[in-house]
Scaffold this motif. Sequence first.
Motif, PDB file in Angstrom:
ATOM      1  N   ARG A  22      -3.697  -8.559  -8.195  1.00  0.00           N
ATOM      2  CA  ARG A  22      -3.774  -9.592  -9.212  1.00  0.00           C
ATOM      3  C   ARG A  22      -4.502 -10.792  -8.629  1.00  0.00           C
ATOM      4  O   ARG A  22      -5.073 -10.725  -7.554  1.00  0.00           O
ATOM      5  N   GLU A  57      -0.015 -10.126 -18.522  1.00  0.00           N
ATOM      6  CA  GLU A  57      -0.857 -11.164 -17.934  1.00  0.00           C
ATOM      7  C   GLU A  57      -0.204 -11.722 -16.669  1.00  0.00           C
ATOM      8  O   GLU A  57       1.018 -11.814 -16.571  1.00  0.00           O
ATOM      9  N   ASP A  58      -1.022 -12.138 -15.731  1.00  0.00           N
ATOM     10  CA  ASP A  58      -0.531 -12.636 -14.447  1.00  0.00           C
ATOM     11  C   ASP A  58       0.427 -13.822 -14.586  1.00  0.00           C
ATOM     12  O   ASP A  58       1.461 -13.855 -13.934  1.00  0.00           O
ATOM     13  N   ASP A  59       0.070 -14.784 -15.427  1.00  0.00           N
ATOM     14  CA  ASP A  59       0.937 -15.962 -15.541  1.00  0.00           C
ATOM     15  C   ASP A  59       2.302 -15.596 -16.115  1.00  0.00           C
ATOM     16  O   ASP A  59       3.329 -16.132 -15.702  1.00  0.00           O
ATOM     17  N   ARG A  60       2.331 -14.660 -17.038  1.00  0.00           N
ATOM     18  CA  ARG A  60       3.599 -14.201 -17.597  1.00  0.00           C
ATOM     19  C   ARG A  60       4.406 -13.446 -16.534  1.00  0.00           C
ATOM     20  O   ARG A  60       5.611 -13.674 -16.383  1.00  0.00           O
ATOM     21  N   TRP A  62       4.290 -13.833 -13.359  1.00  0.00           N
ATOM     22  CA  TRP A  62       4.787 -14.801 -12.378  1.00  0.00           C
ATOM     23  C   TRP A  62       6.031 -15.521 -12.897  1.00  0.00           C
ATOM     24  O   TRP A  62       7.004 -15.696 -12.191  1.00  0.00           O
ATOM     25  N   ARG A  63       6.025 -15.932 -14.153  1.00  0.00           N
ATOM     26  CA  ARG A  63       7.201 -16.596 -14.736  1.00  0.00           C
ATOM     27  C   ARG A  63       8.402 -15.645 -14.759  1.00  0.00           C
ATOM     28  O   ARG A  63       9.528 -16.064 -14.524  1.00  0.00           O
TER      29      ARG A  63
END
Length: 88
Positions: A22, A57-60, A62-63
């Motif tokens: 990622r 998605e990467d940001d999701r 990560w959260r």
Amino acid sequence: METEVMDVDEAELRKLRWRCRRGMRELDQLLERWLEQRWRQSPTAQREVFLRLLDSEDDRLWRWFLGQEAPGDVKIAALVEQIRSLPH
């Protein structure tokens, strides 16, 4: 025959390792750790959940891994918790 199966498995693992890469090293490590430690012995249903996780998605992701947000899918949520608890 067994060699062919091993070749297919290794080719699949190489593709999955690439998909685990990622934009963030921490995500790479989390996803690759599960792939290396659990993929081979996981049932098909759990492998499918992992593949769906990789589509996120990467940001999701990560959260989710930070515990700031929970996935709406209970199977993905369970897998995220399993990945978070893997030894380093």
